[in-house]
Design a protein around this motif. Structure first.
Motif, PDB file in Angstrom:
ATOM      1  N   TYR A 136       0.764  -1.300  -0.109  1.00 53.50           N
ATOM      2  CA  TYR A 136      -0.134  -0.064  -0.023  1.00 53.50           C
ATOM      3  C   TYR A 136       0.869   1.188  -0.090  1.00 53.50           C
ATOM      4  N   HIS A 137       2.151   1.234  -0.174  1.00 48.98           N
ATOM      5  CA  HIS A 137       2.860   2.393  -0.241  1.00 48.98           C
ATOM      6  C   HIS A 137       2.560   3.250  -1.329  1.00 48.98           C
ATOM      7  N   PRO A 138       2.482   4.387  -1.416  1.00 49.03           N
ATOM      8  CA  PRO A 138       1.934   5.559  -2.515  1.00 49.03           C
ATOM      9  C   PRO A 138       2.859   5.277  -3.594  1.00 49.03           C
ATOM     10  N   ASP A 139       3.861   4.990  -3.714  1.00 49.79           N
ATOM     11  CA  ASP A 139       4.441   4.884  -5.032  1.00 49.79           C
ATOM     12  C   ASP A 139       4.078   3.359  -5.829  1.00 49.79           C
ATOM     13  N   ASN A 140       3.440   2.510  -5.105  1.00 48.38           N
ATOM     14  CA  ASN A 140       2.963   1.378  -5.869  1.00 48.38           C
ATOM     15  C   ASN A 140       1.699   1.718  -6.686  1.00 48.38           C
ATOM     16  N   MET A 141       1.424   0.566  -7.471  1.00 54.05           N
ATOM     17  CA  MET A 141       0.364   0.912  -8.532  1.00 54.05           C
ATOM     18  C   MET A 141      -0.899   0.989  -7.548  1.00 54.05           C
ATOM     19  N   CYS A 142      -1.127   0.037  -6.666  1.00 49.81           N
ATOM     20  CA  CYS A 142      -2.361   0.048  -5.670  1.00 49.81           C
ATOM     21  C   CYS A 142      -2.214   0.791  -4.343  1.00 49.81           C
ATOM     22  N   GLY A 143      -1.317   1.562  -4.136  1.00 52.89           N
ATOM     23  CA  GLY A 143      -0.964   2.310  -2.977  1.00 52.89           C
ATOM     24  C   GLY A 143      -1.732   3.643  -2.853  1.00 52.89           C
ATOM     25  N   ASP A 144      -1.908   3.963  -1.712  1.00 52.80           N
ATOM     26  CA  ASP A 144      -2.858   5.113  -1.470  1.00 52.80           C
ATOM     27  C   ASP A 144      -2.058   5.905  -0.278  1.00 52.80           C
ATOM     28  N   GLU A 145      -1.780   7.332  -0.302  1.00 49.18           N
ATOM     29  CA  GLU A 145      -1.232   7.897   0.819  1.00 49.18           C
ATOM     30  C   GLU A 145      -2.075   7.890   2.094  1.00 49.18           C
ATOM     31  N   ARG A 146      -3.161   7.913   2.229  1.00 48.93           N
ATOM     32  CA  ARG A 146      -3.974   8.204   3.330  1.00 48.93           C
ATOM     33  C   ARG A 146      -3.987   6.699   4.058  1.00 48.93           C
ATOM     34  N   LEU A 147      -4.121   5.741   3.210  1.00 53.48           N
ATOM     35  CA  LEU A 147      -4.132   4.523   3.776  1.00 53.48           C
ATOM     36  C   LEU A 147      -2.678   3.935   4.494  1.00 53.48           C
TER      37      LEU A 147
END
Length: 187
Positions: free
Chosen positions: A163-174
């Motif tokens: 879930y890191h924001p740099d990943n395709m499925c990532g999200d900053e808030r999560l």
């Protein structure tokens, strides 16, 4: 040249003595010259023998150098053949890698196209309508079943990878919610 007939006819004693002294000195000079010539002859013979030994040694050294040169040329030729074989193997490997890269790129493009066409674009879910409390609840659920610090750390690392924001499925808030929950459970 000495004329012996003239010498025999000399009757004067002084002249005969002078002539004897002269002949004695001449005899000494001739003997000295003979000895010098003999020593020079011996020296020349020794030099000639040394020269012949050096010549034989030089010929042997040249033969050895020629043999080594021949061996080195043969070794170099074998190394060149070996290098060329290795180079061909590398070229074949690079061609194979390039073919595999192209094939993988085509498969990736086909997969992306089929994913967009067949299933719609699902690259990342729409999380814009969720509140911070919702993200905290999701993070809490993601850490469910963790009972000790070792599994907590492993779960955290796995979740950050996903879930890191740099990943395709990532999200900053999560990702922030996961970090917050990890810090809470770690303490």
């Amino acid at each position: 040249m000495i004329d012996w007939d003239d010498i025999i006819e000399i009757e004067d004693e002084d002249e005969l003595k002078k002539l004897k002294v002269f002949l004695f000195q001449e005899n000494l000079r001739i003997n000295a010259e003979k000895q010098r010539i003999e020593s020079e002859k011996k020296e020349l013979k020794r030099l000639q023998e040394d020269f012949m030994k050096d010549r034989v040694n030089l010929r042997d050294e040249l033969n050895e150098l020629n043999r080594r040169t021949s061996q080195e040329r043969q070794r170099l030729k074998q190394e060149n053949l070996f290098f060329e074989k290795k180079m061909e193997i590398l070229k074949d490997g690079f061609r194979s890698l390039e073919d595999d890269r192209r094939k993988l790129e085509r498969e990736k493009q086909e997969f992306e196209a089929s994913r967009r066409i067949g299933m719609g674009d699902i690259s990342s879910p729409d999380l814009s309508g969720l509140s911070e409390n919702d993200f905290d609840s999701i993070a809490c659920v993601l850490f469910a079943g963790v009972t000790n610090q070792g599994t907590l750390k492993k779960r955290y690392k796995d979740l950050v990878k996903i879930y890191h924001p740099d990943n395709m499925c990532g999200d900053e808030r999560l990702s922030r919610a996961i970090n917050k929950e990890y810090q809470r459970r770690k303490a």
